[in-house]
Design a protein around this motif. Structure first.
Motif, PDB file in Angstrom:
ATOM      1  N   THR A  53       0.835  -1.199   0.000  1.00 49.22           N
ATOM      2  CA  THR A  53       0.000   0.000   0.000  1.00 49.22           C
ATOM      3  C   THR A  53       0.868   1.248   0.000  1.00 49.22           C
ATOM      4  OG1 THR A  53      -0.187   0.667   2.308  1.00 49.22           O
ATOM      5  CG2 THR A  53      -1.468  -1.266   1.645  1.00 49.22           C
ATOM      6  N   ASN A  54       0.203   2.358  -0.253  1.00 49.82           N
ATOM      7  CA  ASN A  54       0.933   3.630  -0.253  1.00 49.82           C
ATOM      8  C   ASN A  54       0.789   4.353   1.070  1.00 49.82           C
ATOM      9  OD1 ASN A  54       1.799   3.358  -2.905  1.00 49.82           O
ATOM     10  ND2 ASN A  54      -0.221   4.026  -3.646  1.00 49.82           N
ATOM     11  N   ALA A  55       0.259   3.685   2.073  1.00 51.82           N
ATOM     12  CA  ALA A  55       0.070   4.310   3.381  1.00 51.82           C
ATOM     13  C   ALA A  55       1.438   4.690   3.969  1.00 51.82           C
ATOM     14  CB  ALA A  55      -0.645   3.343   4.308  1.00 51.82           C
ATOM     15  N   PRO A  56       1.474   5.666   4.907  1.00 49.88           N
ATOM     16  CA  PRO A  56       2.747   6.049   5.526  1.00 49.88           C
ATOM     17  C   PRO A  56       3.459   4.842   6.151  1.00 49.88           C
ATOM     18  CG  PRO A  56       1.014   7.559   6.163  1.00 49.88           C
ATOM     19  CD  PRO A  56       0.351   6.460   5.406  1.00 49.88           C
ATOM     20  N   LEU A  57       4.790   4.889   6.126  1.00 51.43           N
ATOM     21  CA  LEU A  57       5.602   3.775   6.626  1.00 51.43           C
ATOM     22  C   LEU A  57       5.201   3.366   8.045  1.00 51.43           C
ATOM     23  CD1 LEU A  57       8.028   1.850   6.414  1.00 51.43           C
ATOM     24  CD2 LEU A  57       9.486   3.728   7.180  1.00 51.43           C
ATOM     25  N   LEU A  58       4.975   4.360   8.920  1.00 45.83           N
ATOM     26  CA  LEU A  58       4.627   4.047  10.313  1.00 45.83           C
ATOM     27  C   LEU A  58       3.385   3.148  10.367  1.00 45.83           C
ATOM     28  CD1 LEU A  58       4.799   4.439  13.386  1.00 45.83           C
ATOM     29  CD2 LEU A  58       3.505   6.559  13.105  1.00 45.83           C
ATOM     30  N   LEU A  59       2.382   3.463   9.559  1.00 48.22           N
ATOM     31  CA  LEU A  59       1.136   2.687   9.580  1.00 48.22           C
ATOM     32  C   LEU A  59       1.346   1.303   8.989  1.00 48.22           C
ATOM     33  CD1 LEU A  59      -1.424   5.448   8.528  1.00 48.22           C
ATOM     34  CD2 LEU A  59      -0.707   4.779  10.837  1.00 48.22           C
ATOM     35  N   ARG A  60       2.174   1.220   7.939  1.00 42.82           N
ATOM     36  CA  ARG A  60       2.445  -0.098   7.344  1.00 42.82           C
ATOM     37  C   ARG A  60       3.215  -0.967   8.331  1.00 42.82           C
ATOM     38  NH1 ARG A  60       5.777   0.154   3.064  1.00 42.82           N
ATOM     39  NH2 ARG A  60       6.164   2.389   3.117  1.00 42.82           N
ATOM     40  N   LEU A  61       4.124  -0.348   9.076  1.00 45.49           N
ATOM     41  CA  LEU A  61       4.882  -1.103  10.078  1.00 45.49           C
ATOM     42  C   LEU A  61       3.950  -1.688  11.139  1.00 45.49           C
ATOM     43  CD1 LEU A  61       7.855   1.377  10.528  1.00 45.49           C
ATOM     44  CD2 LEU A  61       8.163  -1.072  10.127  1.00 45.49           C
ATOM     45  N   VAL A  62       3.069  -0.854  11.672  1.00 42.73           N
ATOM     46  CA  VAL A  62       2.190  -1.321  12.749  1.00 42.73           C
ATOM     47  C   VAL A  62       1.199  -2.355  12.214  1.00 42.73           C
ATOM     48  CG1 VAL A  62       0.487  -0.640  14.477  1.00 42.73           C
ATOM     49  CG2 VAL A  62       2.462   0.826  14.055  1.00 42.73           C
ATOM     50  N   SER A  63       0.670  -2.101  11.021  1.00 47.23           N
ATOM     51  CA  SER A  63      -0.278  -3.044  10.427  1.00 47.23           C
ATOM     52  C   SER A  63       0.381  -4.407  10.228  1.00 47.23           C
ATOM     53  CB  SER A  63      -0.778  -2.475   9.092  1.00 47.23           C
ATOM     54  OG  SER A  63      -1.653  -3.376   8.490  1.00 47.23           O
ATOM     55  N   GLU A  64       1.576  -4.382   9.671  1.00 49.14           N
ATOM     56  CA  GLU A  64       2.298  -5.642   9.430  1.00 49.14           C
ATOM     57  C   GLU A  64       2.652  -6.320  10.762  1.00 49.14           C
ATOM     58  OE1 GLU A  64       2.826  -6.732   6.258  1.00 49.14           O
ATOM     59  OE2 GLU A  64       3.607  -8.574   7.130  1.00 49.14           O
ATOM     60  N   PRO A 156       0.593  12.619  12.132  1.00 50.29           N
ATOM     61  CA  PRO A 156       1.162  13.970  12.202  1.00 50.29           C
ATOM     62  C   PRO A 156       2.376  14.113  11.270  1.00 50.29           C
ATOM     63  CG  PRO A 156       1.061  12.945  14.392  1.00 50.29           C
ATOM     64  CD  PRO A 156       0.605  11.927  13.419  1.00 50.29           C
ATOM     65  N   GLU A 157       2.556  15.322  10.790  1.00 56.05           N
ATOM     66  CA  GLU A 157       3.622  15.644   9.824  1.00 56.05           C
ATOM     67  C   GLU A 157       4.978  15.025  10.200  1.00 56.05           C
ATOM     68  OE1 GLU A 157       2.576  17.586   7.256  1.00 56.05           O
ATOM     69  OE2 GLU A 157       4.536  17.440   6.269  1.00 56.05           O
ATOM     70  N   LYS A 158       5.360  15.205  11.485  1.00 56.12           N
ATOM     71  CA  LYS A 158       6.712  14.756  11.885  1.00 56.12           C
ATOM     72  C   LYS A 158       6.868  13.224  11.777  1.00 56.12           C
ATOM     73  CE  LYS A 158       5.538  14.279  16.669  1.00 56.12           C
ATOM     74  NZ  LYS A 158       5.401  14.637  17.980  1.00 56.12           N
ATOM     75  N   LEU A 159       5.754  12.494  11.801  1.00 60.95           N
ATOM     76  CA  LEU A 159       5.842  11.029  11.701  1.00 60.95           C
ATOM     77  C   LEU A 159       5.687  10.532  10.258  1.00 60.95           C
ATOM     78  CD1 LEU A 159       3.729  10.039  14.845  1.00 60.95           C
ATOM     79  CD2 LEU A 159       6.214   9.929  14.614  1.00 60.95           C
ATOM     80  N   LEU A 160       5.519  11.506   9.341  1.00 62.35           N
ATOM     81  CA  LEU A 160       5.380  11.120   7.935  1.00 62.35           C
ATOM     82  C   LEU A 160       6.727  10.946   7.262  1.00 62.35           C
ATOM     83  CD1 LEU A 160       2.410  13.307   6.651  1.00 62.35           C
ATOM     84  CD2 LEU A 160       2.483  10.818   6.838  1.00 62.35           C
ATOM     85  N   SER A 161       7.760  11.567   7.857  1.00 59.98           N
ATOM     86  CA  SER A 161       9.068  11.586   7.182  1.00 59.98           C
ATOM     87  C   SER A 161      10.009  10.475   7.671  1.00 59.98           C
ATOM     88  CB  SER A 161       9.718  12.951   7.405  1.00 59.98           C
ATOM     89  OG  SER A 161       9.742  13.210   8.790  1.00 59.98           O
ATOM     90  N   ILE A 162       9.456   9.501   8.391  1.00 61.39           N
ATOM     91  CA  ILE A 162      10.292   8.400   8.901  1.00 61.39           C
ATOM     92  C   ILE A 162      10.887   7.623   7.729  1.00 61.39           C
ATOM     93  CG2 ILE A 162      10.145   6.154  10.060  1.00 61.39           C
ATOM     94  CD1 ILE A 162       7.890   7.338  11.772  1.00 61.39           C
ATOM     95  N   SER A 163      12.192   7.325   7.823  1.00 57.40           N
ATOM     96  CA  SER A 163      12.760   6.474   6.767  1.00 57.40           C
ATOM     97  C   SER A 163      13.075   5.100   7.355  1.00 57.40           C
ATOM     98  CB  SER A 163      14.007   7.124   6.162  1.00 57.40           C
ATOM     99  OG  SER A 163      15.074   7.005   7.057  1.00 57.40           O
TER     100      SER A 163
END
Ligand SMILES: Nc1ncnc2c1ncn2[C@@H]1O[C@H](COP(=O)(O)O)[C@@H](OP(=O)(O)O)[C@H]1O
Ligand SMILES: [Mg+2]
Ligand SMILES: [Mg+2]
Ligand SMILES: [Mg+2]
Length: 353
Positions: A53-64, A156-163
């Motif tokens: 999915t194209n969801a933010p990395l943080l959400l993909r991490l938690v979902s997985e 939130p914006e600051k959690l969107l830029s996680i690499s």
């Protein structure tokens, strides 16, 4: 033939002829498709949420992490059912079973495949390699996300830029091993904590032996500043002080600290994850463990879940733990966690130096 059709045909064939699965796995490996080499037949037909999915990395991490912990829980149950626990003591009063090893192997391999640039640190070390045959089935590895809503949450914006390179995933495949070996399976959890910039940003607590409405296993997640799910927050009773602590790793300092806090009740249970669940569900006000012993994989996921609902987890001096990849594993300063609405500072003041 598209990848999807090929996968589906392989899935159907493999379902009919379990014995051909090994040959079929080779076919998928040689092709350009990625296939999970442990998972059941259906899993080959779809990409997991880590990739799809194209969801933010943080959400993909938690979902997985939710889906992964859920399957790890079924592995833990199957090992228990097999009756062969393969218990070894890693040190003094520090047990490991076949369930710890198998669950860790599964979790780490799966998360590595989904997030190859992240650092993954598991309690049982890097050398664990187990044969998972017979422990996984299509039913235990559904391709759909466990909580589809996670991927649609706003971040939130600051959690969107996680690499991905900056992500550290702390894995406790089986928390409460001591109790597991004694048949106290209600104390067992599987913990997956996600840290960025040394602080927890997401956590999953899975209870393999929780059962409601005939469904086995319960998965809970928390993402500070984003949301939580899989449980209902219940405040602890007012006018009482209920403290939860270790059942199997106590010592004089742990007991002296508990006595100084004058609790109305002490709940001595196994597992850091289980004690966090007692706080989340309002069955205890505080988790107090005035001793080294817990490690970063014990506290990363519980801290994320607790913080997501307004709780706090620190060492006994009120200092938050750091979860960067090079940090010392042992939580030298002990553990003080409080439920939402409970005055953490009162405990800090009242703990004898
Ligand atoms: N003295 C000690 N030695 C080894 N591990 C300890 C320990 N004190 C706590 N722990 C670990 O911290 C977790 C929670 O402990 P407790 O159940 O006693 O509260 C357990 O995780 P694991 O079961 O994943 O190993 C346990 O092993
Ligand atoms: Mg252990
Ligand atoms: Mg543990
Ligand atoms: Mg463990």
């Amino acid at each position: 033939m598209t990848a999807q059709i090929l996968y589906e045909q392989i899935g159907r064939l493999a379902a009919r002829h379990q014995s051909t699965l090994k040959i079929l796995v080779l076919v998928t490996k040689q092709s350009s498709f990625q296939a999970h080499r442990f998972c059941g037949i259906r899993y080959y037909s779809k990409m997991s949420v880590g990739e799809s999915t194209n969801a933010p990395l943080l959400l993909r991490l938690v979902s997985e992490a939710c889906t992964t912990a859920n399957t790890a829980g079924s592995i833990v149950r199957k090992v228990l059912l097999s009756g062969e626990l393969g218990v070894v003591d890693k040190g003094v009063n520090d047990l490991q079973t076949k369930a710890d090893r198998c669950a860790q192997y599964y979790i780490v391999q799966r998360l590595k495949r989904c997030f190859p640039k992240a650092t993954i640190i598991g309690e049982e070390g890097d050398d664990v390699s187990e044969n998972l045959e017979g422990l996984l089935s299509p039913a235990t590895t559904p391709p759909e996300p466990l909580f589809p809503e996670i991927l649609n949450k706003s971040v939130p914006e600051k959690l969107l830029s996680i690499s991905e390179e900056n992500v550290v995933i702390w894995v406790d495949p089986l928390d409460g091993t001591q109790e597991f070996t004694k048949g106290l399976v209600g104390h067992v959890t599987t913990l997956i904590g996600i840290a960025v910039d040394a602080r927890p940003v997401g956590g999953v607590i899975h209870q393999p032996f929780y059962e409601a409405d005939g469904v086995k296993g319960r998965t809970m997640y928390g993402i500070p500043e984003v949301g939580h799910g899989g449980f209902t927050v219940t405040p602890p009773p007012e006018g009482k002080r209920i403290i939860t602590t270790t059942r199997s790793h106590s010592n004089q300092r742990v007991e002296a600290t508990l006595a100084a806090l004058q609790p109305d009740e002490i709940l001595r249970v196994g597992g850091a994850g289980h004690k966090a669940v007692l706080l989340i569900e309002g069955r205890a006000h505080a988790y107090v463990f005035a001793s080294p012993g817990c490690k970063k994989w014990d506290t990363c996921a519980p801290e994320a879940v607790l913080v997501s609902i307004g709780g706090i987890l620190t060492d006994m001096d009120g200092i938050p733990y750091r979860y960067s990849k090079d940090v010392e594993h042992v939580n030298q300063g002990g553990l003080l966690a409080t439920a939402p609405g409970v005055d953490h500072s009162w405990y800090l003041k009242s703990i004898p130096k």
